[in-house]
Design a protein around this motif. Sequence first.
Motif, PDB file in Angstrom:
ATOM      1  N   ILE A   5     -33.793 -22.283  40.012  1.00  0.00           N
ATOM      2  CA  ILE A   5     -32.877 -22.225  38.854  1.00  0.00           C
ATOM      3  C   ILE A   5     -33.395 -23.117  37.733  1.00  0.00           C
ATOM      4  CG2 ILE A   5     -30.571 -22.910  38.044  1.00  0.00           C
ATOM      5  CD1 ILE A   5     -29.529 -22.031  40.846  1.00  0.00           C
ATOM      6  N   ARG A   6     -33.840 -24.329  38.095  1.00  0.00           N
ATOM      7  CA  ARG A   6     -34.394 -25.249  37.102  1.00  0.00           C
ATOM      8  C   ARG A   6     -35.624 -24.631  36.423  1.00  0.00           C
ATOM      9  NH1 ARG A   6     -34.935 -29.317  40.256  1.00  0.00           N
ATOM     10  NH2 ARG A   6     -33.049 -30.517  39.849  1.00  0.00           N
ATOM     11  N   GLY A   7     -36.435 -23.923  37.211  1.00  0.00           N
ATOM     12  CA  GLY A   7     -37.615 -23.267  36.663  1.00  0.00           C
ATOM     13  C   GLY A   7     -37.254 -22.189  35.650  1.00  0.00           C
ATOM     14  N   TYR A   8     -36.274 -21.345  35.993  1.00  0.00           N
ATOM     15  CA  TYR A   8     -35.839 -20.303  35.058  1.00  0.00           C
ATOM     16  C   TYR A   8     -35.251 -20.910  33.778  1.00  0.00           C
ATOM     17  CZ  TYR A   8     -36.529 -16.297  38.176  1.00  0.00           C
ATOM     18  OH  TYR A   8     -37.081 -15.301  38.953  1.00  0.00           O
ATOM     19  N   CYS A   9     -34.503 -21.988  33.934  1.00  0.00           N
ATOM     20  CA  CYS A   9     -33.932 -22.659  32.751  1.00  0.00           C
ATOM     21  C   CYS A   9     -35.046 -23.199  31.860  1.00  0.00           C
ATOM     22  CB  CYS A   9     -33.013 -23.793  33.182  1.00  0.00           C
ATOM     23  SG  CYS A   9     -31.446 -23.258  33.911  1.00  0.00           S
ATOM     24  N   LYS A  10     -36.080 -23.742  32.484  1.00  0.00           N
ATOM     25  CA  LYS A  10     -37.171 -24.353  31.723  1.00  0.00           C
ATOM     26  C   LYS A  10     -37.871 -23.328  30.834  1.00  0.00           C
ATOM     27  CE  LYS A  10     -40.984 -27.608  32.307  1.00  0.00           C
ATOM     28  NZ  LYS A  10     -41.790 -28.391  33.267  1.00  0.00           N
TER      29      LYS A  10
ATOM     30  N   GLY B  78     -21.644 -25.413  45.479  1.00  0.00           N
ATOM     31  CA  GLY B  78     -20.493 -26.268  45.206  1.00  0.00           C
ATOM     32  C   GLY B  78     -20.836 -27.734  45.147  1.00  0.00           C
ATOM     33  N   THR B  79     -21.837 -28.102  44.363  1.00  0.00           N
ATOM     34  CA  THR B  79     -22.203 -29.511  44.223  1.00  0.00           C
ATOM     35  C   THR B  79     -22.315 -29.875  42.756  1.00  0.00           C
ATOM     36  OG1 THR B  79     -24.592 -29.114  44.228  1.00  0.00           O
ATOM     37  CG2 THR B  79     -23.532 -29.403  46.370  1.00  0.00           C
ATOM     38  N   THR B  80     -22.128 -31.153  42.486  1.00  0.00           N
ATOM     39  CA  THR B  80     -22.287 -31.637  41.110  1.00  0.00           C
ATOM     40  C   THR B  80     -23.715 -31.418  40.637  1.00  0.00           C
ATOM     41  OG1 THR B  80     -20.560 -33.306  41.457  1.00  0.00           O
ATOM     42  CG2 THR B  80     -22.099 -33.690  39.638  1.00  0.00           C
ATOM     43  N   LEU B  81     -24.688 -31.622  41.527  1.00  0.00           N
ATOM     44  CA  LEU B  81     -26.092 -31.466  41.153  1.00  0.00           C
ATOM     45  C   LEU B  81     -26.397 -30.060  40.668  1.00  0.00           C
ATOM     46  CD1 LEU B  81     -29.054 -32.420  41.035  1.00  0.00           C
ATOM     47  CD2 LEU B  81     -29.258 -31.796  43.455  1.00  0.00           C
ATOM     48  N   SER B  82     -25.945 -29.043  41.425  1.00  0.00           N
ATOM     49  CA  SER B  82     -26.259 -27.663  41.041  1.00  0.00           C
ATOM     50  C   SER B  82     -25.657 -27.311  39.682  1.00  0.00           C
ATOM     51  CB  SER B  82     -25.777 -26.685  42.119  1.00  0.00           C
ATOM     52  OG  SER B  82     -24.373 -26.737  42.261  1.00  0.00           O
ATOM     53  N   TYR B  83     -24.443 -27.788  39.423  1.00  0.00           N
ATOM     54  CA  TYR B  83     -23.820 -27.537  38.120  1.00  0.00           C
ATOM     55  C   TYR B  83     -24.521 -28.319  37.009  1.00  0.00           C
ATOM     56  CZ  TYR B  83     -19.974 -24.504  39.457  1.00  0.00           C
ATOM     57  OH  TYR B  83     -19.239 -23.411  39.870  1.00  0.00           O
ATOM     58  N   ASN B  84     -24.953 -29.531  37.317  1.00  0.00           N
ATOM     59  CA  ASN B  84     -25.685 -30.321  36.314  1.00  0.00           C
ATOM     60  C   ASN B  84     -26.963 -29.611  35.875  1.00  0.00           C
ATOM     61  OD1 ASN B  84     -23.808 -32.355  36.278  1.00  0.00           O
ATOM     62  ND2 ASN B  84     -25.009 -33.805  37.471  1.00  0.00           N
ATOM     63  N   ILE B  85     -27.644 -28.972  36.827  1.00  0.00           N
ATOM     64  CA  ILE B  85     -28.882 -28.253  36.504  1.00  0.00           C
ATOM     65  C   ILE B  85     -28.587 -27.089  35.569  1.00  0.00           C
ATOM     66  CG2 ILE B  85     -30.688 -26.771  37.489  1.00  0.00           C
ATOM     67  CD1 ILE B  85     -30.583 -28.625  39.984  1.00  0.00           C
ATOM     68  N   MET B  86     -27.540 -26.329  35.869  1.00  0.00           N
ATOM     69  CA  MET B  86     -27.193 -25.186  35.014  1.00  0.00           C
ATOM     70  C   MET B  86     -26.723 -25.655  33.636  1.00  0.00           C
ATOM     71  SD  MET B  86     -27.788 -22.116  35.916  1.00  0.00           S
ATOM     72  CE  MET B  86     -26.994 -21.527  34.442  1.00  0.00           C
TER      73      MET B  86
ATOM     74  N   GLY C 166     -36.516 -20.589  29.754  1.00  0.00           N
ATOM     75  CA  GLY C 166     -35.549 -19.919  28.886  1.00  0.00           C
ATOM     76  C   GLY C 166     -34.986 -18.626  29.432  1.00  0.00           C
ATOM     77  N   ASN C 167     -35.243 -18.321  30.698  1.00  0.00           N
ATOM     78  CA  ASN C 167     -34.698 -17.102  31.308  1.00  0.00           C
ATOM     79  C   ASN C 167     -33.333 -17.433  31.901  1.00  0.00           C
ATOM     80  OD1 ASN C 167     -34.155 -14.723  32.664  1.00  0.00           O
ATOM     81  ND2 ASN C 167     -36.249 -14.466  33.420  1.00  0.00           N
ATOM     82  N   LEU C 168     -32.357 -17.580  31.012  1.00  0.00           N
ATOM     83  CA  LEU C 168     -31.035 -18.033  31.442  1.00  0.00           C
ATOM     84  C   LEU C 168     -30.297 -16.986  32.264  1.00  0.00           C
ATOM     85  CD1 LEU C 168     -29.828 -19.895  28.222  1.00  0.00           C
ATOM     86  CD2 LEU C 168     -30.853 -20.867  30.277  1.00  0.00           C
ATOM     87  N   GLU C 169     -30.558 -15.709  32.010  1.00  0.00           N
ATOM     88  CA  GLU C 169     -29.877 -14.658  32.762  1.00  0.00           C
ATOM     89  C   GLU C 169     -30.239 -14.734  34.241  1.00  0.00           C
ATOM     90  OE1 GLU C 169     -27.400 -12.776  31.678  1.00  0.00           O
ATOM     91  OE2 GLU C 169     -27.652 -13.958  29.837  1.00  0.00           O
ATOM     92  N   GLU C 170     -31.540 -14.892  34.535  1.00  0.00           N
ATOM     93  CA  GLU C 170     -31.970 -15.026  35.937  1.00  0.00           C
ATOM     94  C   GLU C 170     -31.402 -16.293  36.554  1.00  0.00           C
ATOM     95  OE1 GLU C 170     -33.430 -13.264  38.086  1.00  0.00           O
ATOM     96  OE2 GLU C 170     -34.440 -11.654  37.025  1.00  0.00           O
ATOM     97  N   ALA C 171     -31.382 -17.370  35.758  1.00  0.00           N
ATOM     98  CA  ALA C 171     -30.848 -18.637  36.255  1.00  0.00           C
ATOM     99  C   ALA C 171     -29.372 -18.486  36.622  1.00  0.00           C
ATOM    100  CB  ALA C 171     -31.037 -19.730  35.207  1.00  0.00           C
ATOM    101  N   LYS C 172     -28.614 -17.830  35.754  1.00  0.00           N
ATOM    102  CA  LYS C 172     -27.178 -17.644  35.998  1.00  0.00           C
ATOM    103  C   LYS C 172     -26.943 -16.740  37.215  1.00  0.00           C
ATOM    104  CE  LYS C 172     -26.356 -16.714  31.548  1.00  0.00           C
ATOM    105  NZ  LYS C 172     -25.628 -16.322  30.313  1.00  0.00           N
ATOM    106  N   GLU C 173     -27.760 -15.707  37.329  1.00  0.00           N
ATOM    107  CA  GLU C 173     -27.628 -14.794  38.459  1.00  0.00           C
ATOM    108  C   GLU C 173     -27.912 -15.510  39.771  1.00  0.00           C
ATOM    109  OE1 GLU C 173     -26.464 -11.379  40.116  1.00  0.00           O
ATOM    110  OE2 GLU C 173     -26.520 -11.722  37.942  1.00  0.00           O
ATOM    111  N   LEU C 174     -28.942 -16.350  39.754  1.00  0.00           N
ATOM    112  CA  LEU C 174     -29.316 -17.096  40.953  1.00  0.00           C
ATOM    113  C   LEU C 174     -28.246 -18.127  41.308  1.00  0.00           C
ATOM    114  CD1 LEU C 174     -31.818 -16.792  42.742  1.00  0.00           C
ATOM    115  CD2 LEU C 174     -32.865 -18.691  41.529  1.00  0.00           C
ATOM    116  N   HIS C 175     -27.675 -18.761  40.274  1.00  0.00           N
ATOM    117  CA  HIS C 175     -26.607 -19.741  40.501  1.00  0.00           C
ATOM    118  C   HIS C 175     -25.377 -19.062  41.088  1.00  0.00           C
ATOM    119  CE1 HIS C 175     -23.270 -22.530  39.244  1.00  0.00           C
ATOM    120  NE2 HIS C 175     -24.091 -23.356  39.827  1.00  0.00           N
ATOM    121  N   LYS C 176     -25.092 -17.851  40.595  1.00  0.00           N
ATOM    122  CA  LYS C 176     -23.959 -17.082  41.119  1.00  0.00           C
ATOM    123  C   LYS C 176     -24.191 -16.728  42.588  1.00  0.00           C
ATOM    124  CE  LYS C 176     -21.368 -12.813  40.218  1.00  0.00           C
ATOM    125  NZ  LYS C 176     -21.308 -11.585  39.384  1.00  0.00           N
TER     126      LYS C 176
END
Length: 464
Positions: free
Chosen positions: A232-237, A258-266, A239-249
């Motif tokens: 997810i961090r890689g996709y964010c870096k 369900g962790t603070t860390l995962s939400y902080n990354i997004m 700029g592929n936010l759609e893939e990042a959001k899909e992976l987070h979902k």
Amino acid sequence: MYFLDNTGFNPNPSSLERCIRCLCKVGLIEEALGVFSKLKEIGVKGSIKTWNSVLSCCVKIDRTDLVWKLYQDMIESGVVVDVDAETVGNLIQAFCIDGKVSKGYELFRQALEEGLEPGLVTFDRLISGFCKEKNFDRVSELLHTMIAINRYPDIRTYGEVIKGLCKSGKGFEGYRIFNDLKGRGYVPDRVMYTIMINGLCKMELVGDARKLWFEMINKGILPNDYTYNALIRGYCKIGNLEEAKELHKEMCGKGYGGTTLSYNIMIAGLCLHRETDEAYQLFGEMTQKGLAHDVITYNTLIRGFCKKGKIADGTNLLKELLARGLQPSTNSYTPLIEKLCEMGDVQEAKSLWNDMCNWDLKPLVRTHDYLITGLCEQGFVTEGMQQLKEMLNSKLKPQKGTLERLVLYLTRADSFDDSLLVIELMFRLGYTLNKGIYHLLVTKLCRENSSFIETCLGDILERN
């Protein structure tokens, strides 16, 4: 200990030693030390096996203070003459935990000369320590030593090497070793796949990271929260936010998100690409899920709001952070102070600066530059000079642009003495003077029509 102290039960020494070793196995070091003291009270120094159990337990929980105290007790009790490879291994690991890898290595070489061969865990600690120091020559030497004494590096050992290479900007070398290991029959585990996926994402080779992701799954190794976060961090870096959001979902759907860390990354990824409104929605979603906002969550959003010029939103978040009793960091204030200076609200910037200093937080060097420039642009040149003095007293180096701005505003205000002082400082720091500012200074000084001014100009010309 309560049982021994209050029941009158008096077990024999061997039972006490077994009890100590059992307590150490489950990590109850304080209880183990309590029984250990009972052993010493009855005049029994304990076997080297028991001492090693206690030392090993201390190492596992990073209590090196206890390791060195126990080792001193070993010396005083005479047990130290019986030390074996496990004892030495624990001491080497303690050195590594304390950041004294070279001392650990010296003890390691001494142990080998005396015929003692520390275990794999000790090698891993040394390799990890030298990786952090970017001393890969020593890492290579340790790997060759392991092979020479028939302690072949396992997948965990190589994982430390690859992680160290990736963290040191040598990700391609780490990837080469990773592929080479597979070719030699090693089977990467989830930890190693995650390390390599994270390393590739840091190099923005997210496509290669995704291939490893599917390779891992096809081998029956399921990604965990660390693997998801890395990709997810890689996709964010990139700029592929759609893939990042899909992976987070997907991650949340599998119970990993369900962790603070995962939400902080997004949130960080969204803010990086100026999607602050969506980031703030995730901030609210955390509350709904009962996840705590930490200082990193607040700092990330404050920085994101400031990038978009939303000072009021950023300020409100800072107030909320403080109201919740969280300890702010320098990064809680820096974006707000710098943006306020850019926007000309230097008084509010100074107020936040004072609040930050009241928390004993040190401003970043560049924040000093922002404040000096902001003060000058709002006509507070004297305060700007005072801020420069404070900066120099703290042995901080101002940027060239900051000093040029100071010279510009001082010259416009006919403060020639201060202008020349700042120019002298620029030359001492190795800076040159911008032509435009130099011409303004010449024009202003020429009106004075004095030989002193002529000498000053000549000196400036020569040194510029």
